[in-house]
Design a protein around this motif. Structure first.
Motif, PDB file in Angstrom:
ATOM      1  N   LEU A 146      37.187  37.506  37.312  1.00  0.00           N
ATOM      2  CA  LEU A 146      38.310  36.872  36.646  1.00  0.00           C
ATOM      3  C   LEU A 146      39.567  37.718  36.821  1.00  0.00           C
ATOM      4  O   LEU A 146      40.639  37.206  37.175  1.00  0.00           O
ATOM      5  CB  LEU A 146      37.983  36.705  35.167  1.00  0.00           C
ATOM      6  CG  LEU A 146      38.926  35.838  34.317  1.00  0.00           C
ATOM      7  CD1 LEU A 146      38.837  34.375  34.735  1.00  0.00           C
ATOM      8  CD2 LEU A 146      38.573  35.989  32.842  1.00  0.00           C
ATOM      9  N   TYR A 147      39.428  39.024  36.629  1.00  0.00           N
ATOM     10  CA  TYR A 147      40.567  39.925  36.809  1.00  0.00           C
ATOM     11  C   TYR A 147      40.929  40.082  38.282  1.00  0.00           C
ATOM     12  O   TYR A 147      42.113  40.128  38.639  1.00  0.00           O
ATOM     13  CB  TYR A 147      40.258  41.289  36.195  1.00  0.00           C
ATOM     14  CG  TYR A 147      40.644  41.381  34.743  1.00  0.00           C
ATOM     15  CD1 TYR A 147      41.953  41.645  34.368  1.00  0.00           C
ATOM     16  CD2 TYR A 147      39.715  41.172  33.742  1.00  0.00           C
ATOM     17  CE1 TYR A 147      42.327  41.713  33.041  1.00  0.00           C
ATOM     18  CE2 TYR A 147      40.064  41.239  32.409  1.00  0.00           C
ATOM     19  CZ  TYR A 147      41.375  41.512  32.058  1.00  0.00           C
ATOM     20  OH  TYR A 147      41.737  41.567  30.736  1.00  0.00           O
ATOM     21  N   ALA A 148      39.935  40.197  39.147  1.00  0.00           N
ATOM     22  CA  ALA A 148      40.227  40.339  40.576  1.00  0.00           C
ATOM     23  C   ALA A 148      41.018  39.150  41.097  1.00  0.00           C
ATOM     24  O   ALA A 148      41.955  39.304  41.889  1.00  0.00           O
ATOM     25  CB  ALA A 148      38.919  40.500  41.358  1.00  0.00           C
ATOM     26  N   THR A 149      40.664  37.942  40.642  1.00  0.00           N
ATOM     27  CA  THR A 149      41.389  36.738  41.059  1.00  0.00           C
ATOM     28  C   THR A 149      42.824  36.765  40.574  1.00  0.00           C
ATOM     29  O   THR A 149      43.749  36.338  41.284  1.00  0.00           O
ATOM     30  CB  THR A 149      40.675  35.486  40.524  1.00  0.00           C
ATOM     31  OG1 THR A 149      39.342  35.448  41.034  1.00  0.00           O
ATOM     32  CG2 THR A 149      41.408  34.221  40.936  1.00  0.00           C
ATOM     33  N   LEU A 150      43.050  37.280  39.368  1.00  0.00           N
ATOM     34  CA  LEU A 150      44.406  37.380  38.837  1.00  0.00           C
ATOM     35  C   LEU A 150      45.272  38.275  39.719  1.00  0.00           C
ATOM     36  O   LEU A 150      46.390  37.910  40.091  1.00  0.00           O
ATOM     37  CB  LEU A 150      44.360  37.933  37.414  1.00  0.00           C
ATOM     38  CG  LEU A 150      45.720  38.151  36.735  1.00  0.00           C
ATOM     39  CD1 LEU A 150      46.397  36.808  36.479  1.00  0.00           C
ATOM     40  CD2 LEU A 150      45.542  38.920  35.427  1.00  0.00           C
ATOM     41  N   TYR A 151      44.760  39.445  40.074  1.00  0.00           N
ATOM     42  CA  TYR A 151      45.537  40.365  40.907  1.00  0.00           C
ATOM     43  C   TYR A 151      45.749  39.800  42.316  1.00  0.00           C
ATOM     44  O   TYR A 151      46.820  39.950  42.907  1.00  0.00           O
ATOM     45  CB  TYR A 151      44.838  41.723  40.988  1.00  0.00           C
ATOM     46  CG  TYR A 151      44.676  42.389  39.642  1.00  0.00           C
ATOM     47  CD1 TYR A 151      45.759  42.533  38.785  1.00  0.00           C
ATOM     48  CD2 TYR A 151      43.436  42.856  39.208  1.00  0.00           C
ATOM     49  CE1 TYR A 151      45.608  43.133  37.538  1.00  0.00           C
ATOM     50  CE2 TYR A 151      43.286  43.456  37.966  1.00  0.00           C
ATOM     51  CZ  TYR A 151      44.376  43.590  37.136  1.00  0.00           C
ATOM     52  OH  TYR A 151      44.240  44.179  35.904  1.00  0.00           O
ATOM     53  N   LYS A 152      44.735  39.147  42.845  1.00  0.00           N
ATOM     54  CA  LYS A 152      44.887  38.510  44.155  1.00  0.00           C
ATOM     55  C   LYS A 152      45.981  37.443  44.112  1.00  0.00           C
ATOM     56  O   LYS A 152      46.742  37.292  45.074  1.00  0.00           O
ATOM     57  CB  LYS A 152      43.572  37.860  44.596  1.00  0.00           C
ATOM     58  CG  LYS A 152      42.499  38.834  45.048  1.00  0.00           C
ATOM     59  CD  LYS A 152      41.261  38.070  45.483  1.00  0.00           C
ATOM     60  CE  LYS A 152      40.137  39.002  45.902  1.00  0.00           C
ATOM     61  NZ  LYS A 152      38.938  38.253  46.315  1.00  0.00           N
ATOM     62  N   MET A 208      42.434  45.671  43.941  1.00  0.00           N
ATOM     63  CA  MET A 208      43.473  44.645  43.834  1.00  0.00           C
ATOM     64  C   MET A 208      44.505  45.003  42.770  1.00  0.00           C
ATOM     65  O   MET A 208      45.710  44.789  42.951  1.00  0.00           O
ATOM     66  CB  MET A 208      42.847  43.284  43.527  1.00  0.00           C
ATOM     67  CG  MET A 208      41.898  42.768  44.586  1.00  0.00           C
ATOM     68  SD  MET A 208      42.701  42.547  46.199  1.00  0.00           S
ATOM     69  CE  MET A 208      41.267  42.223  47.229  1.00  0.00           C
ATOM     70  N   ALA A 209      44.045  45.549  41.651  1.00  0.00           N
ATOM     71  CA  ALA A 209      44.963  45.907  40.573  1.00  0.00           C
ATOM     72  C   ALA A 209      45.934  46.991  41.009  1.00  0.00           C
ATOM     73  O   ALA A 209      47.142  46.914  40.734  1.00  0.00           O
ATOM     74  CB  ALA A 209      44.166  46.366  39.351  1.00  0.00           C
ATOM     75  N   SER A 210      45.433  48.013  41.692  1.00  0.00           N
ATOM     76  CA  SER A 210      46.301  49.117  42.104  1.00  0.00           C
ATOM     77  C   SER A 210      47.377  48.643  43.070  1.00  0.00           C
ATOM     78  O   SER A 210      48.538  49.052  42.985  1.00  0.00           O
ATOM     79  CB  SER A 210      45.465  50.228  42.746  1.00  0.00           C
ATOM     80  OG  SER A 210      44.821  49.764  43.925  1.00  0.00           O
TER      81      SER A 210
END
Length: 509
Positions: A146-152, A208-210
């Motif tokens: 869920l978070y990885a998709t947000l950063y992408k 992805m976040a970084s």
């Protein structure tokens, strides 16, 4: 960061296809080994996770696709994107929203894991305790992704496709080759497999976040929720949420019901069918990831003619690629599954089902372009009404088809609903947003379909001459038949790639 207003959609699409093709190819090569090392039931468990993850995308609440559009919109209106702070503050606000959602998701899945293992999945070889632990790990995976998709989504809005696809290729390598090494040389316990997938998902999220925070004008570490940047996005996000709910119901209801109706071993075979059908839809993702922010920017700049031309040519390109592929797969379903997996039982089970699913998926992929058009204008009301009506009609039909006729009923319902939708919906959307375009669009569609059918007829004698009992010969025969279809389709069209290049490389204002 390179000047976003000079980024080429052609280059970005090429990069996206490189990354997606790598991930897809690796998956196609590796997944049959998962089936052989883990067994059909454990593979069915992996298929169940794919369905669970699709349904839990609803927790995103439309925020990730809204982030893509909003950042593209910021870029289309701002002369100096680097001076804006809104993108970073919006991303931080979405992160905060996702915290309780991710935690509650994992807690709920963990609490329900025992019931799902004992009363929903029909396993004979795997124990209930093993199933429950794997399902609990799925909850962790869903939260991380869920978070990885947000950063992408933030990176897609920036059109940073080169870096993003390089990172996706790295993660795909870890996920598939690492998983293969694990099940081939270390352990065949599905619990260990899912623990490994959690570790890969954590790496992906942090990576992805970084990158997202390195490139977007961002707030301080302890900056909190900012209502002023979230509020303008909410109407579009609400529309996306509703359409996402309806989309998931339309595309995943059959898979959920079949996970209850079929034995877990049979569901493993069905997962192969679903993977191929989903793979056709996945082939459009690289183009879509590039197309949506660029169409949005062109619309924001008032360049409607350029946006319309880009939409039309992108739609032609997708039809020209997907229709021949879907036709060959549908015509040779049994041969493809056997050549891919080497499992004659899986091939025999899949033969009457795969054809209808791939044809329906090809139609769905092309029909999705009408949504992309509405997305670019930021007007989803028409799409919402259409989705509501489609869902109301589809739910009872799909439930009846699955409960009465199993996987074959689901496949026929999938194809029939997609075909009816495709006949009715495009002319309505085109008339509303791009008047005068539908006749051109339909003419190209008929031409591509006719050339695909002709290619199948011409290529069948060549397939019969090449294919044998050897799997490599079958693959060569399938490739030859597909190539003939593609060549005939390409020969019947104008130089589409050149037209796309001219339109795409025009710099934004």
């Amino acid at each position: 960061m390179p000047d976003p207003k000079r980024l080429s959609v052609l280059r970005n699409t090429g990069l996206n296809y490189l990354g997606q093709a790598y991930a897809l190819l690796v998956g196609i090569v590796i997944l049959p080994f998962y089936l052989s090392h883990l067994g059909a039931e454990a593979y069915g468990l992996i298929g169940f996770f794919a369905v669970l993850q699709a349904w839990l995308q609803l927790l995103d609440a439309g925020l990730s696709p809204s982030l893509v559009r909003q950042i593209a919109h910021y870029r289309g209106q701002a002369e100096d994107f680097a001076e804006l702070t809104e993108p970073g503050r919006l991303l931080r606000s979405f992160e905060i929203i996702f915290v309780p959602i991710a935690l509650l998701t994992w807690a709920s899945i963990h609490a329900a894991s025992g019931w799902i293992a004992e009363h929903w999945l029909q396993a004979h070889e795997l124990s209930g305790a093993t199933l429950a632990q794997c399902i609990s790990l799925m909850g962790v995976l869903v939260g991380l992704r869920l978070y990885a998709t947000l950063y992408k989504s933030g990176l897609q809005g920036l059109e940073l496709h080169g870096w993003l696809n390089g990172a996706n290729m790295l993660i795909a390598t870890l996920r598939y080759f690492g998983g293969l090494f694990l099940v081939a040389f270390v352990t065949q316990d599905p619990r260990d497999f899912f623990v490994f997938q959690v570790a890969v998902a954590l790496i992906e999220t942090l990576l992805m976040a970084s990158r997202a925070y390195a490139l977007m004008p961002n707030p301080h570490l302890f900056t909190g929720f900012d209502w002023s940047v979230v509020r303008p996005v909410l109407p579009f996000a609400a529309g996306m949420t509703l359409t996402s709910v309806l989309w998931i119901v339309l595309t995943q209801l059959d898979k959920v019901l079949l996970s209850k109706v079929l034995l877990l071993k049979e569901y493993g075979y069905y997962s192969l069918v679903a993977l191929i059908a989903t793979g056709l839809l996945t082939l459009t993702n690289p183009l879509v990831q590039t197309l949506l922010p660029r169409m949005t920017m062109l619309t924001a700049e008032g360049r409607i003619a350029d946006m319309r031309a880009l939409y039309l040519n992108a739609s032609r390109f997708v039809c020209s690629v997907l229709f021949p592929m879907a036709a060959v797969i549908a015509f040779h379903s049994r041969e493809l599954i056997f050549a891919w997996t080497g499992d004659a039982q899986a091939a025999a089970w899949s033969e009457p089902i795969l054809a209808w699913y791939v044809l329906g998926s090809a139609i769905l992929a092309v029909g999705a372009f009408q949504f992309y058009l509405q997305y670019a204008f930021g007007e989803l009301r028409l799409h919402i009404w259409f989705s509501v009506i489609s869902t109301v009609i589809s739910i009872p039909l799909v439930v009846w088809a699955v409960l009465q006729h199993g996987a074959l009923g689901a496949a026929l319902a999938w194809f029939g609903l997609r075909l009816i939708t495709f006949v009715i919906w495009p002319p309505l959307v085109h008339r509303r947003f791009v008047p005068g375009l539908h006749g051109i669009w339909l003419k190209d569609l008929v031409r591509i379909t006719a050339m695909t059918v002709l290619g199948l007829l011409v290529g069948e004698p060549l397939f019969d001459a090449i294919a044998s009992d050897e799997r490599i010969d079958i693959l060569l025969g399938l490739a030859s038949s597909g190539l003939i279809c593609l060549v005939l389709v390409a020969a019947s069209s104008r130089p589409l790639v050149l037209k796309l290049y001219v339109l795409i490389t025009k710099p934004s204002l």
